[in-house]
Design a protein around this motif. Sequence first.
Motif, PDB file in Angstrom:
ATOM      1  N   ALA A  53       0.845  -1.193   0.000  1.00  0.00           N
ATOM      2  CA  ALA A  53       0.000   0.000   0.000  1.00  0.00           C
ATOM      3  C   ALA A  53       0.881   1.245   0.000  1.00  0.00           C
ATOM      4  O   ALA A  53       1.942   1.282   0.635  1.00  0.00           O
ATOM      5  CB  ALA A  53      -0.911   0.013   1.222  1.00  0.00           C
ATOM      6  N   SER A  54       0.444   2.266  -0.700  1.00  0.00           N
ATOM      7  CA  SER A  54       1.162   3.540  -0.730  1.00  0.00           C
ATOM      8  C   SER A  54       0.748   4.389   0.468  1.00  0.00           C
ATOM      9  O   SER A  54      -0.241   4.105   1.154  1.00  0.00           O
ATOM     10  CB  SER A  54       0.856   4.288  -2.021  1.00  0.00           C
ATOM     11  OG  SER A  54      -0.509   4.692  -2.047  1.00  0.00           O
ATOM     12  N   LEU A  55       1.512   5.458   0.709  1.00  0.00           N
ATOM     13  CA  LEU A  55       1.170   6.383   1.782  1.00  0.00           C
ATOM     14  C   LEU A  55      -0.216   6.979   1.554  1.00  0.00           C
ATOM     15  O   LEU A  55      -0.981   7.179   2.512  1.00  0.00           O
ATOM     16  CB  LEU A  55       2.227   7.495   1.864  1.00  0.00           C
ATOM     17  CG  LEU A  55       2.022   8.551   2.956  1.00  0.00           C
ATOM     18  CD1 LEU A  55       2.107   7.922   4.335  1.00  0.00           C
ATOM     19  CD2 LEU A  55       3.063   9.665   2.838  1.00  0.00           C
ATOM     20  N   GLU A  56      -0.558   7.239   0.318  1.00  0.00           N
ATOM     21  CA  GLU A  56      -1.878   7.807   0.007  1.00  0.00           C
ATOM     22  C   GLU A  56      -2.984   6.800   0.338  1.00  0.00           C
ATOM     23  O   GLU A  56      -4.045   7.184   0.843  1.00  0.00           O
ATOM     24  CB  GLU A  56      -1.956   8.190  -1.476  1.00  0.00           C
ATOM     25  CG  GLU A  56      -1.111   9.395  -1.860  1.00  0.00           C
ATOM     26  CD  GLU A  56       0.386   9.098  -1.847  1.00  0.00           C
ATOM     27  OE1 GLU A  56       0.747   7.896  -1.987  1.00  0.00           O
ATOM     28  OE2 GLU A  56       1.174  10.038  -1.686  1.00  0.00           O
ATOM     29  N   ASP A  57      -2.759   5.506   0.052  1.00  0.00           N
ATOM     30  CA  ASP A  57      -3.751   4.483   0.395  1.00  0.00           C
ATOM     31  C   ASP A  57      -3.999   4.457   1.900  1.00  0.00           C
ATOM     32  O   ASP A  57      -5.145   4.362   2.366  1.00  0.00           O
ATOM     33  CB  ASP A  57      -3.281   3.103  -0.061  1.00  0.00           C
ATOM     34  CG  ASP A  57      -3.177   2.983  -1.567  1.00  0.00           C
ATOM     35  OD1 ASP A  57      -3.931   3.686  -2.270  1.00  0.00           O
ATOM     36  OD2 ASP A  57      -2.336   2.198  -2.044  1.00  0.00           O
ATOM     37  N   ILE A  58      -2.905   4.523   2.663  1.00  0.00           N
ATOM     38  CA  ILE A  58      -3.020   4.436   4.124  1.00  0.00           C
ATOM     39  C   ILE A  58      -3.657   5.701   4.678  1.00  0.00           C
ATOM     40  O   ILE A  58      -4.482   5.643   5.602  1.00  0.00           O
ATOM     41  CB  ILE A  58      -1.638   4.177   4.739  1.00  0.00           C
ATOM     42  CG1 ILE A  58      -1.130   2.809   4.280  1.00  0.00           C
ATOM     43  CG2 ILE A  58      -1.683   4.255   6.251  1.00  0.00           C
ATOM     44  CD1 ILE A  58       0.316   2.564   4.538  1.00  0.00           C
ATOM     45  N   ALA A  59      -3.312   6.861   4.126  1.00  0.00           N
ATOM     46  CA  ALA A  59      -3.927   8.116   4.571  1.00  0.00           C
ATOM     47  C   ALA A  59      -5.421   8.102   4.294  1.00  0.00           C
ATOM     48  O   ALA A  59      -6.230   8.549   5.128  1.00  0.00           O
ATOM     49  CB  ALA A  59      -3.262   9.296   3.878  1.00  0.00           C
ATOM     50  N   ALA A  60      -5.809   7.578   3.129  1.00  0.00           N
ATOM     51  CA  ALA A  60      -7.237   7.486   2.800  1.00  0.00           C
ATOM     52  C   ALA A  60      -7.955   6.550   3.765  1.00  0.00           C
ATOM     53  O   ALA A  60      -9.084   6.826   4.197  1.00  0.00           O
ATOM     54  CB  ALA A  60      -7.404   7.011   1.362  1.00  0.00           C
ATOM     55  N   PHE A  61      -7.307   5.449   4.134  1.00  0.00           N
ATOM     56  CA  PHE A  61      -7.901   4.523   5.098  1.00  0.00           C
ATOM     57  C   PHE A  61      -8.101   5.210   6.452  1.00  0.00           C
ATOM     58  O   PHE A  61      -9.151   5.061   7.089  1.00  0.00           O
ATOM     59  CB  PHE A  61      -7.015   3.290   5.248  1.00  0.00           C
ATOM     60  CG  PHE A  61      -7.312   2.472   6.469  1.00  0.00           C
ATOM     61  CD1 PHE A  61      -8.436   1.657   6.515  1.00  0.00           C
ATOM     62  CD2 PHE A  61      -6.477   2.535   7.567  1.00  0.00           C
ATOM     63  CE1 PHE A  61      -8.714   0.913   7.661  1.00  0.00           C
ATOM     64  CE2 PHE A  61      -6.749   1.791   8.711  1.00  0.00           C
ATOM     65  CZ  PHE A  61      -7.867   0.978   8.757  1.00  0.00           C
ATOM     66  N   LEU A  62      -7.101   5.972   6.901  1.00  0.00           N
ATOM     67  CA  LEU A  62      -7.212   6.653   8.192  1.00  0.00           C
ATOM     68  C   LEU A  62      -8.268   7.753   8.150  1.00  0.00           C
ATOM     69  O   LEU A  62      -8.939   8.012   9.154  1.00  0.00           O
ATOM     70  CB  LEU A  62      -5.854   7.219   8.604  1.00  0.00           C
ATOM     71  CG  LEU A  62      -4.817   6.184   9.056  1.00  0.00           C
ATOM     72  CD1 LEU A  62      -3.471   6.852   9.307  1.00  0.00           C
ATOM     73  CD2 LEU A  62      -5.292   5.463  10.313  1.00  0.00           C
ATOM     74  N   ALA A  63      -8.406   8.409   7.013  1.00  0.00           N
ATOM     75  CA  ALA A  63      -9.448   9.425   6.891  1.00  0.00           C
ATOM     76  C   ALA A  63     -10.831   8.791   7.051  1.00  0.00           C
ATOM     77  O   ALA A  63     -11.728   9.358   7.679  1.00  0.00           O
ATOM     78  CB  ALA A  63      -9.334  10.124   5.536  1.00  0.00           C
ATOM     79  N   GLU A  64     -10.977   7.595   6.500  1.00  0.00           N
ATOM     80  CA  GLU A  64     -12.240   6.873   6.659  1.00  0.00           C
ATOM     81  C   GLU A  64     -12.418   6.393   8.095  1.00  0.00           C
ATOM     82  O   GLU A  64     -13.519   6.455   8.669  1.00  0.00           O
ATOM     83  CB  GLU A  64     -12.279   5.699   5.693  1.00  0.00           C
ATOM     84  CG  GLU A  64     -13.568   4.892   5.761  1.00  0.00           C
ATOM     85  CD  GLU A  64     -13.549   3.707   4.821  1.00  0.00           C
ATOM     86  OE1 GLU A  64     -14.425   2.845   4.940  1.00  0.00           O
ATOM     87  OE2 GLU A  64     -12.630   3.640   3.975  1.00  0.00           O
ATOM     88  N   ALA A  65     -11.310   5.911   8.689  1.00  0.00           N
ATOM     89  CA  ALA A  65     -11.386   5.415  10.068  1.00  0.00           C
ATOM     90  C   ALA A  65     -11.694   6.532  11.053  1.00  0.00           C
ATOM     91  O   ALA A  65     -12.248   6.277  12.131  1.00  0.00           O
ATOM     92  CB  ALA A  65     -10.065   4.736  10.446  1.00  0.00           C
ATOM     93  N   ARG A  66     -11.354   7.769  10.690  1.00  0.00           N
ATOM     94  CA  ARG A  66     -11.594   8.909  11.585  1.00  0.00           C
ATOM     95  C   ARG A  66     -13.080   9.075  11.888  1.00  0.00           C
ATOM     96  O   ARG A  66     -13.458   9.460  12.998  1.00  0.00           O
ATOM     97  CB  ARG A  66     -11.034  10.179  10.955  1.00  0.00           C
ATOM     98  CG  ARG A  66     -11.148  11.415  11.829  1.00  0.00           C
ATOM     99  CD  ARG A  66     -10.380  12.562  11.208  1.00  0.00           C
ATOM    100  NE  ARG A  66     -10.806  12.791   9.839  1.00  0.00           N
ATOM    101  CZ  ARG A  66      -9.999  13.195   8.859  1.00  0.00           C
ATOM    102  NH1 ARG A  66      -8.724  13.377   9.091  1.00  0.00           N
ATOM    103  NH2 ARG A  66     -10.467  13.387   7.637  1.00  0.00           N
ATOM    104  N   SER A  67     -13.917   8.764  10.913  1.00  0.00           N
ATOM    105  CA  SER A  67     -15.358   8.904  11.143  1.00  0.00           C
ATOM    106  C   SER A  67     -15.869   7.904  12.180  1.00  0.00           C
ATOM    107  O   SER A  67     -16.872   8.140  12.851  1.00  0.00           O
ATOM    108  CB  SER A  67     -16.116   8.715   9.824  1.00  0.00           C
ATOM    109  OG  SER A  67     -15.886   7.408   9.299  1.00  0.00           O
ATOM    110  N   ARG A  68     -15.162   6.763  12.320  1.00  0.00           N
ATOM    111  CA  ARG A  68     -15.587   5.741  13.288  1.00  0.00           C
ATOM    112  C   ARG A  68     -14.906   5.896  14.638  1.00  0.00           C
ATOM    113  O   ARG A  68     -15.515   5.677  15.685  1.00  0.00           O
ATOM    114  CB  ARG A  68     -15.271   4.348  12.727  1.00  0.00           C
ATOM    115  CG  ARG A  68     -16.003   3.997  11.446  1.00  0.00           C
ATOM    116  CD  ARG A  68     -15.565   2.625  10.947  1.00  0.00           C
ATOM    117  NE  ARG A  68     -15.822   1.584  11.936  1.00  0.00           N
ATOM    118  CZ  ARG A  68     -15.343   0.341  11.836  1.00  0.00           C
ATOM    119  NH1 ARG A  68     -14.576   0.011  10.802  1.00  0.00           N
ATOM    120  NH2 ARG A  68     -15.625  -0.556  12.757  1.00  0.00           N
TER     121      ARG A  68
END
Length: 410
Positions: free
Chosen positions: A326-341
């Motif tokens: 996974a790229s840094l952008e993939d992981i950042a996008a995952f964390l952005a989604e996880a932030r809502s939870r």
Amino acid sequence: MTDARHIARQQSRHHSDERAQALRALLMAPLMTPAHEDFAAVRRHADELRGWFAREAGWPLHIERDCARLYKRPADLHDPSRGLPDYECRRYVLLSLACAVLERADPQITLRVLGERLLLLAADPTLASRGFRFALTAAHERRELVAVCRSLLQWGVLRRVAGDEEGYVHGAAAATEGGDALYDIQRRVLAGLLAAVRGPSTWSAEQAPVTLEERLSALVTEHVPDSEEGHRTALRHHLARRLLDDPVVYLEALDEAQRAYFINQRGAMASRLCDATGLAAEQRAEGLALVDEDGQLTDVAMPAEGTEAHATLLVAEFLANRPAPASLEDIAAFLAEARSRYGHYWRKSAREAGAEQELAGIALERLRKLQLIALDAGHARPLPALARFALGEADIRKPAAASTPSLFDL
């Protein structure tokens, strides 16, 4: 007679537990002063500890009245995650210059005098030719010097007698009166700071290594007897150092001779090291890890408390369940989604838009230090030990109906 045997067993158990705690303390604090809570135990078990470290890892242990020094020499010189927190090349240069000043100083020195003498050494043309500049005219430079002094205070090289460093940092200029600090210099601790086999000052101009890899190797290369037993002992020490110092040892990271020895001896090695340290061995087809179930023998705990630790755990699960890097952008996008939870559990700054980039970088660095991932061309590649974080969906089962009514049903 029974009571005497019981007392003897209790004393033997206490002796073993205290020796194990002293050994663990030295692994975490190889440079130890009397201020450390386990220093007295280290001195009580000095002979046994010296023998164990020399036999199992080939690490010398020197214990004196006011200092204990375990000369841990790393087995893996290519691990980029090693090093002091918040230290980079410039700060290491400042640390070396500060130690050179202290080695020549009187038993006491002030922070201001330390800075002035360090400036004289920093003006060396060789350092200037390599782009190093240090003038102590700006607040960030004084802050760098104070950071080095605080490292030396933490290790016990310096002992604060009076004063405070903050006033010095915020002074209008290094030469102004105001904030200063007075230190005692602990000579024995300073002398034990360098863990090299051979000091850099012993190289002649013709012999001095050139590249960073050559310099690191020259610092820690030890004499190996040219015999079968000598080479076997060197292999055993190398692998024991990696098991004690690294989170996990992968077979693919070993050369042919190391791999052959490790496959044949890892069970016996793990047993000896675990018996002495209280660690637990986790053997897998890909390698071996010695795990501290209490989480004390690590400078990067996982799981742990805090926003960064929680984000790291989430990223570990995300990568463990992902078939491709996974790229840094993939992981950042995952964390952005996880932030809502999970954002309501995180600190305020981590909940702001764009904070996921910083969180992703921190999480990847922590996972790399734990040797759970490798970073290749900006992509995070899971390593085998990360599989332990591949959690599936929770299987929630309803309790079976009771065959007979309970008291509360009557």
